[in-house]
Design an enzyme around this catalytic site. Sequence first.
Site, short mmCIF file in Angstrom:
data_model
loop_
_atom_site.label_atom_id
_atom_site.label_comp_id
_atom_site.label_asym_id
_atom_site.label_seq_id
_atom_site.Cartn_x
_atom_site.Cartn_y
_atom_site.Cartn_z
N HIS A 220 0.88 -1.18 0.00
CA HIS A 220 0.00 0.00 0.00
C HIS A 220 0.90 1.22 0.00
CE1 HIS A 220 -3.41 2.49 0.66
NE2 HIS A 220 -3.75 2.16 1.89
N HIS A 259 -2.13 -2.17 -9.92
CA HIS A 259 -3.10 -1.59 -8.98
C HIS A 259 -4.33 -2.47 -8.95
CE1 HIS A 259 -5.61 1.43 -7.01
NE2 HIS A 259 -4.47 1.98 -6.65
N ASP A 313 2.78 5.72 -6.85
CA ASP A 313 4.06 5.63 -6.16
C ASP A 313 5.25 5.65 -7.12
OD1 ASP A 313 2.97 5.33 -3.53
OD2 ASP A 313 2.24 3.39 -4.24
C1 LIG Z 1 -1.03 -3.15 -5.96
C2 LIG Z 1 -1.12 -4.67 -6.04
C3 LIG Z 1 -0.98 -5.26 -4.64
C4 LIG Z 1 -2.47 -5.03 -6.63
O1 LIG Z 1 -2.44 -6.35 -6.87
P1 LIG Z 1 -3.70 -7.32 -6.99
O2 LIG Z 1 -4.94 -6.60 -7.35
O3 LIG Z 1 -3.75 -8.10 -5.73
O4 LIG Z 1 -3.26 -8.10 -8.27
P2 LIG Z 1 -2.83 -9.59 -8.27
O5 LIG Z 1 -1.94 -9.90 -7.13
O6 LIG Z 1 -4.07 -10.38 -8.42
O7 LIG Z 1 -1.96 -9.63 -9.61
C5 LIG Z 1 -2.45 -9.97 -10.90
C6 LIG Z 1 -1.27 -10.45 -11.74
O8 LIG Z 1 -0.38 -9.38 -12.00
C7 LIG Z 1 0.91 -9.66 -11.46
N1 LIG Z 1 1.40 -8.44 -10.82
C8 LIG Z 1 0.68 -7.57 -10.08
N2 LIG Z 1 1.46 -6.56 -9.69
C9 LIG Z 1 2.69 -6.79 -10.19
C10 LIG Z 1 3.90 -6.09 -10.12
N3 LIG Z 1 4.00 -4.95 -9.46
N4 LIG Z 1 4.98 -6.60 -10.76
C11 LIG Z 1 4.90 -7.76 -11.44
N5 LIG Z 1 3.75 -8.47 -11.54
C12 LIG Z 1 2.66 -7.99 -10.93
C13 LIG Z 1 0.67 -10.75 -10.43
O9 LIG Z 1 1.83 -11.51 -10.20
C14 LIG Z 1 -0.44 -11.52 -11.06
O10 LIG Z 1 0.13 -12.31 -12.08
P3 LIG Z 1 -0.46 -13.77 -12.40
O11 LIG Z 1 -1.90 -13.55 -12.75
O12 LIG Z 1 0.40 -14.25 -13.51
O13 LIG Z 1 -0.29 -14.53 -11.11
C15 LIG Z 1 0.02 -5.21 -6.97
O14 LIG Z 1 -0.11 -4.71 -8.27
C16 LIG Z 1 1.40 -4.94 -6.41
O15 LIG Z 1 1.89 -5.68 -5.56
N6 LIG Z 1 2.07 -3.84 -6.89
C17 LIG Z 1 3.36 -3.48 -6.36
C18 LIG Z 1 3.17 -2.69 -5.07
C19 LIG Z 1 2.65 -1.31 -5.30
O16 LIG Z 1 3.15 -0.59 -6.16
N7 LIG Z 1 1.66 -0.92 -4.50
C20 LIG Z 1 1.10 0.41 -4.53
C21 LIG Z 1 -0.30 0.40 -5.02
S1 LIG Z 1 -0.86 2.08 -5.22
#
Ligand SMILES: CC(C)(COP(=O)(O)OP(=O)(O)OC[C@H]1O[C@@H](n2cnc3c(N)ncnc32)[C@H](O)[C@@H]1OP(=O)(O)O)[C@@H](O)C(=O)NCCC(=O)NCCS
Length: 376
Positions: A220, A259, A313
């Site tokens: 987050h 996201h 971010d």
């Molecule tokens: C923000 C976040 C938690 C949202 O994730 P989510 O809705 O839970 O998405 P999921 O975990 O279901 O991911 C979907 C797919 O995208 C991939 N993915 C998501 N974010 C990724 C990232 N930052 N880098 C690489 N792959 C990513 C996942 O591995 C998953 O792949 P798969 O379907 O092959 O397993 C995620 O994108 C993330 O961890 N981002 C990095 C942290 C970040 O920048 N957070 C700030 C948010 S404002």
Amino acid sequence: MTEIARGLEGVNVTTTKLCRIDGQKGELVYAGYNIYDLAEHSTFEEVAFLLWNQRLPNAEELAALKAELVAERELSPLVNTVLREIWAEVRPMRTLEVAVEIIGAEDRKSSDLSNAQLKKTAARLTAKMATVIAMYDRLRHGKEPVAPRADLNHAANFLWMLTGEEPTELAKRTFDVALILHAEHEMNASTFSAMVTASTLSDMYSAIASAIGTLKGPLHGGANEAVYKVLEEIKTPDQIKAHVDALTARGERVMGIGHRIYKTTDPRANILEKLGHKVAETSPDRHYFDLSLKLRDYLAEKLQGKPLYPNVDFFSASVYKMLGIPSDLYTPIFALARITGWTAHLLEQYADNRLVRPNAVYQGEENKTYQPVATR
Ligand SMILES: CC(C)(COP(=O)(O)OP(=O)(O)OC[C@H]1O[C@@H](n2cnc3c(N)ncnc32)[C@H](O)[C@@H]1OP(=O)(O)O)[C@@H](O)C(=O)NCCC(=O)NCCS
């Protein structure tokens, strides 16, 4: 089989008049106003009023809110003493959590949940949290805190208290816009945790402490600091490919990308990128911004076809770096802005409360016979 909404994805938990996001179109709207318009024309103080009242203030109302925020900037002797005691041991987000709880403990009206009193608390926390973070940073650098200046707006005053130097007009405006961009974002994890706490009719200070604890995590608010660490590790553009390829081969995530809601570029990342170009024109510290641009381009190529784009971010790390802000303050700064959105949602929650209490589906064992400890 019973369906489980893991991560509460897609679940509507309440209604709100504060914020609408269209993740497919990349649209972000605060109480009817598009984020691009607010970033172009508004100020953090105006946006705070907008979130707390769902309308923009007239000149008199804006002046009154500015005066209230200025009047609330000073910290009590107790908060001062505690900060001087803990700065060496405690990281900035927990410092903020501790400070918020003390400010609440000192407020004799903390359990008054009337709308008028809650708005005072919202303004108090907005003003004082900025002073807490600036003071904390001064102390850990062996410097005396800098007193707030009544002639500066919230953004400029924070930079002043942090550095003891008058920020440039561009730095003031850039930071003001960064606060606007981080002020509100519908039902994100920290807002939800504040809402859960408030739904028990616990007070606003405890709800905000919950939110700060939730924002701290790297999935987050902690992602902006994590982006900075990635840039530090990559160091130079020629290392981007090797670094990203190794990271994804290990199944790790690239911070600042992806996201839960946006399936296109986060509009806040577009606005920060544009601002970043302006700041970089005169910044001696533009290296990480240039590196971020190249990283973004490589990720676009590598993640082609996946709905993974820069989020807020991604560029905040290098823009804050150009403003001379230490990287472990990036997440606290997120909190200094989001306090307005958190408290606005709490105003809605207290006005129409229902205890948040979902279910969990039991999958453990049944019918076990209790054995006294001596026989286990
Ligand atoms: C923000 C976040 C938690 C949202 O994730 P989510 O809705 O839970 O998405 P999921 O975990 O279901 O991911 C979907 C797919 O995208 C991939 N993915 C998501 N974010 C990724 C990232 N930052 N880098 C690489 N792959 C990513 C996942 O591995 C998953 O792949 P798969 O379907 O092959 O397993 C995620 O994108 C993330 O961890 N981002 C990095 C942290 C970040 O920048 N957070 C700030 C948010 S404002």
